[in-house]
Design a protein around this motif. Structure first.
Motif, PDB file in Angstrom:
ATOM      1  N   ASP A 239       0.842  -1.186   0.000  1.00  0.00           N
ATOM      2  CA  ASP A 239       0.000   0.000   0.000  1.00  0.00           C
ATOM      3  C   ASP A 239       0.886   1.248   0.000  1.00  0.00           C
ATOM      4  O   ASP A 239       1.906   1.285   0.676  1.00  0.00           O
ATOM      5  CB  ASP A 239      -0.877  -0.012   1.258  1.00  0.00           C
ATOM      6  N   ILE A 240       0.522   2.263  -0.749  1.00  0.00           N
ATOM      7  CA  ILE A 240       1.306   3.494  -0.797  1.00  0.00           C
ATOM      8  C   ILE A 240       0.771   4.485   0.224  1.00  0.00           C
ATOM      9  O   ILE A 240      -0.430   4.741   0.295  1.00  0.00           O
ATOM     10  CB  ILE A 240       1.260   4.129  -2.202  1.00  0.00           C
ATOM     11  N   ALA A 241       1.674   5.038   1.030  1.00  0.00           N
ATOM     12  CA  ALA A 241       1.271   6.040   2.016  1.00  0.00           C
ATOM     13  C   ALA A 241       0.634   7.229   1.312  1.00  0.00           C
ATOM     14  O   ALA A 241       1.134   7.719   0.309  1.00  0.00           O
ATOM     15  CB  ALA A 241       2.478   6.489   2.830  1.00  0.00           C
ATOM     16  N   ALA A 242      -0.478   7.697   1.837  1.00  0.00           N
ATOM     17  CA  ALA A 242      -1.211   8.796   1.206  1.00  0.00           C
ATOM     18  C   ALA A 242      -1.211  10.041   2.087  1.00  0.00           C
ATOM     19  O   ALA A 242      -1.039   9.961   3.301  1.00  0.00           O
ATOM     20  CB  ALA A 242      -2.649   8.358   0.943  1.00  0.00           C
ATOM     21  N   HIS A 243      -1.410  11.194   1.470  1.00  0.00           N
ATOM     22  CA  HIS A 243      -1.607  12.424   2.231  1.00  0.00           C
ATOM     23  C   HIS A 243      -2.910  12.319   3.014  1.00  0.00           C
ATOM     24  O   HIS A 243      -3.877  11.712   2.552  1.00  0.00           O
ATOM     25  CB  HIS A 243      -1.690  13.630   1.289  1.00  0.00           C
ATOM     26  N   ASN A 244      -2.951  12.897   4.182  1.00  0.00           N
ATOM     27  CA  ASN A 244      -4.164  12.906   4.985  1.00  0.00           C
ATOM     28  C   ASN A 244      -4.767  14.304   4.949  1.00  0.00           C
ATOM     29  O   ASN A 244      -4.279  15.214   5.625  1.00  0.00           O
ATOM     30  CB  ASN A 244      -3.845  12.501   6.428  1.00  0.00           C
ATOM     31  N   PRO A 245      -5.835  14.507   4.175  1.00  0.00           N
ATOM     32  CA  PRO A 245      -6.383  15.856   4.032  1.00  0.00           C
ATOM     33  C   PRO A 245      -7.006  16.403   5.313  1.00  0.00           C
ATOM     34  O   PRO A 245      -7.224  17.608   5.440  1.00  0.00           O
ATOM     35  CB  PRO A 245      -7.447  15.687   2.939  1.00  0.00           C
ATOM     36  N   ASP A 246      -7.297  15.521   6.269  1.00  0.00           N
ATOM     37  CA  ASP A 246      -7.924  15.974   7.509  1.00  0.00           C
ATOM     38  C   ASP A 246      -6.909  16.374   8.574  1.00  0.00           C
ATOM     39  O   ASP A 246      -7.281  16.823   9.647  1.00  0.00           O
ATOM     40  CB  ASP A 246      -8.828  14.869   8.076  1.00  0.00           C
ATOM     41  N   TRP A 247      -5.630  16.193   8.293  1.00  0.00           N
ATOM     42  CA  TRP A 247      -4.600  16.479   9.291  1.00  0.00           C
ATOM     43  C   TRP A 247      -4.517  17.979   9.558  1.00  0.00           C
ATOM     44  O   TRP A 247      -4.569  18.794   8.630  1.00  0.00           O
ATOM     45  CB  TRP A 247      -3.248  15.969   8.802  1.00  0.00           C
ATOM     46  N   SER A 248      -4.393  18.344  10.814  1.00  0.00           N
ATOM     47  CA  SER A 248      -4.363  19.760  11.189  1.00  0.00           C
ATOM     48  C   SER A 248      -3.122  20.057  12.009  1.00  0.00           C
ATOM     49  O   SER A 248      -2.855  19.375  13.003  1.00  0.00           O
ATOM     50  CB  SER A 248      -5.614  20.117  12.005  1.00  0.00           C
ATOM     51  N   SER A 249      -2.365  21.053  11.612  1.00  0.00           N
ATOM     52  CA  SER A 249      -1.170  21.427  12.374  1.00  0.00           C
ATOM     53  C   SER A 249      -1.541  22.048  13.721  1.00  0.00           C
ATOM     54  O   SER A 249      -0.727  22.101  14.633  1.00  0.00           O
ATOM     55  CB  SER A 249      -0.316  22.414  11.567  1.00  0.00           C
ATOM     56  N   GLY A 250      -2.781  22.505  13.841  1.00  0.00           N
ATOM     57  CA  GLY A 250      -3.216  23.057  15.125  1.00  0.00           C
ATOM     58  C   GLY A 250      -3.503  21.984  16.152  1.00  0.00           C
ATOM     59  O   GLY A 250      -3.404  22.215  17.353  1.00  0.00           O
ATOM     60  N   ASP A 251      -3.871  20.809  15.682  1.00  0.00           N
ATOM     61  CA  ASP A 251      -4.128  19.667  16.562  1.00  0.00           C
ATOM     62  C   ASP A 251      -3.545  18.428  15.889  1.00  0.00           C
ATOM     63  O   ASP A 251      -4.265  17.560  15.396  1.00  0.00           O
ATOM     64  CB  ASP A 251      -5.629  19.500  16.791  1.00  0.00           C
ATOM     65  N   PRO A 252      -2.207  18.341  15.827  1.00  0.00           N
ATOM     66  CA  PRO A 252      -1.566  17.319  14.998  1.00  0.00           C
ATOM     67  C   PRO A 252      -1.772  15.906  15.520  1.00  0.00           C
ATOM     68  O   PRO A 252      -1.775  15.653  16.715  1.00  0.00           O
ATOM     69  CB  PRO A 252      -0.082  17.708  15.050  1.00  0.00           C
ATOM     70  N   ASP A 253      -1.950  14.986  14.562  1.00  0.00           N
ATOM     71  CA  ASP A 253      -2.062  13.565  14.860  1.00  0.00           C
ATOM     72  C   ASP A 253      -0.684  12.941  14.690  1.00  0.00           C
ATOM     73  O   ASP A 253      -0.135  12.956  13.586  1.00  0.00           O
ATOM     74  CB  ASP A 253      -3.058  12.930  13.891  1.00  0.00           C
ATOM     75  N   PRO A 254      -0.082  12.383  15.745  1.00  0.00           N
ATOM     76  CA  PRO A 254       1.263  11.813  15.624  1.00  0.00           C
ATOM     77  C   PRO A 254       1.374  10.667  14.618  1.00  0.00           C
ATOM     78  O   PRO A 254       2.466  10.358  14.148  1.00  0.00           O
ATOM     79  CB  PRO A 254       1.553  11.307  17.044  1.00  0.00           C
TER      80      PRO A 254
END
Length: 341
Positions: A239-254
């Motif tokens: 599987d190819i790692a994908a960009h996460n469009p829901d990721w937020s730098s204000g509340d980052p997901d590790p």
């Protein structure tokens, strides 16, 4: 596909390379076959890979070299165009990092830098690499989740693997290199490492020697059978790692990012007490162990417990082998391997 598997003479690397060959992929394996533990076991794994390659449709090439030497890595990438890189080579072992931290810098930091740099310049489609449940360190919230922070490692080994995760993210962000880090939880099974509990306990029980039982056998581990680990590795690598469009730098997901970067636990999602693990070994051997009850060792976590939800959501797989079956398989291999030598 053509896949580079680093650490192919090691426990998990051997099993991964073998599975790739059996499914028909071309494999280039690289390993320096160091003497951290018995090199004859590593050489036996390499011989087994030769046998597997001869019986499969996949082509196999082995490179004996040190990944901390940049020229070794560069030459390998010049000679081959890889569809995937699975980086499993590392200096493992929690307690050895107390004795020889420099080996962890060389094998886990310098070598990782050489691999990820080579992937960058070769535009490798996907780098999958081994991390460890040890990164959770002082965390006590159970089960361990990739979405929680892991910033308090308890050993230098874990610190170097946490560094790998951060290094991977920087390359995913800067160069668009898809990377997936896999946090392994207490891997065991046939062809395992002699420095791990299952191997040492089996050896000592058969020899009639007492086994050291730290924390009086009360700590728990999310023991994960090697075949389950390999299945997760291959599915994550495919599987190819994908960009996460829901990721937020204000509340980052590790565990994810707006870069092509992901982290997953691979664990059995079923912690087992060390005392119960020993009972499974005793049952498989048909011998009662002599136990030397001892306190918890420095750097050891009292418990580990994997939340494997994200891996299942991403690649449709969850570990499933019970400790009883996995231990029995190891004991069968151990008797066969060492009685024939």
């Amino acid at each position: 596909m053509k896949v580079l598997v680093t650490g192919c003479a090691g426990f998990i690397g051997f099993h991964t390379a073998q599975r790739l060959l059996k499914r028909g992929d071309d494999v280039v394996g690289i390993d320096n076959v160091n003497d951290y533990y018995d090199t004859s076991l590593k050489e036996a794994r390499l011989k087994e890979l030769d046998t597997t390659a001869a019986q499969s449709e996949g082509r196999y090439e082995f490179v004996r070299g040190d990944l901390a030497e940049q020229t070794v890595v560069d030459d390998c990438f010049k000679a081959h165009k890889f569809d995937r890189v699975i980086h499993l080579a590392a200096q493992a072992g929690v307690r050895y990092s107390l004795e020889n931290p420099h080996s962890y810098v060389r094998s886990n930091i310098v070598a990782f830098t050489n691999i990820i740099e080579a992937c960058r310049y070769a535009a490798t489609p996907h780098l999958t690499y081994a991390s460890t449940s040890s990164v959770y360190g002082a965390n006590t919230k159970m089960p361990f989740s990739e979405h929680d922070g892991a910033n308090h490692p308890l050993q230098f080994y874990a610190a170097t693997k946490k560094a790998n995760e951060m290094m991977a993210h920087s390359y995913s962000h800067l160069f668009g290199l898809p990377t997936t880090g896999l946090r392994f939880f207490t891997v065991y099974g046939p062809w395992g490492r002699p420095d791990m509990a299952l191997f040492k306990f089996t050896q000592k029980i058969l020899a009639g020697e007492p086994i050291p039982v730290f924390n009086h056998g009360n700590h728990t581990r999310d023991f994960t059978y090697v075949d389950d680990i390999v299945e997760g590795v291959l599915r994550a690598s495919d599987d190819i790692a994908a960009h996460n469009p829901d990721w937020s730098s204000g509340d980052p997901d590790p565990a994810s990012s707006n870069a092509p970067f992901r982290l997953f636990n691979i664990g059995n999602n079923n912690p087992v007490k060390l005392s119960a693990y020993i009972e499974a070994i005793e049952s498989s051997l048909g011998i009662k162990a002599q136990k030397e009850l001892l306190p918890l060792q420095p750097g050891d976590a009292p418990d580990t417990f994997a939340d494997s939800t994200e891996l299942k959501k991403a690649v449709g797989y969850k570990a499933k082998t019970s400790v009883e079956i996995g231990v029995a398989n190891f004991v069968s291999w151990y008797k066969s391997f060492y009685n024939g030598r």
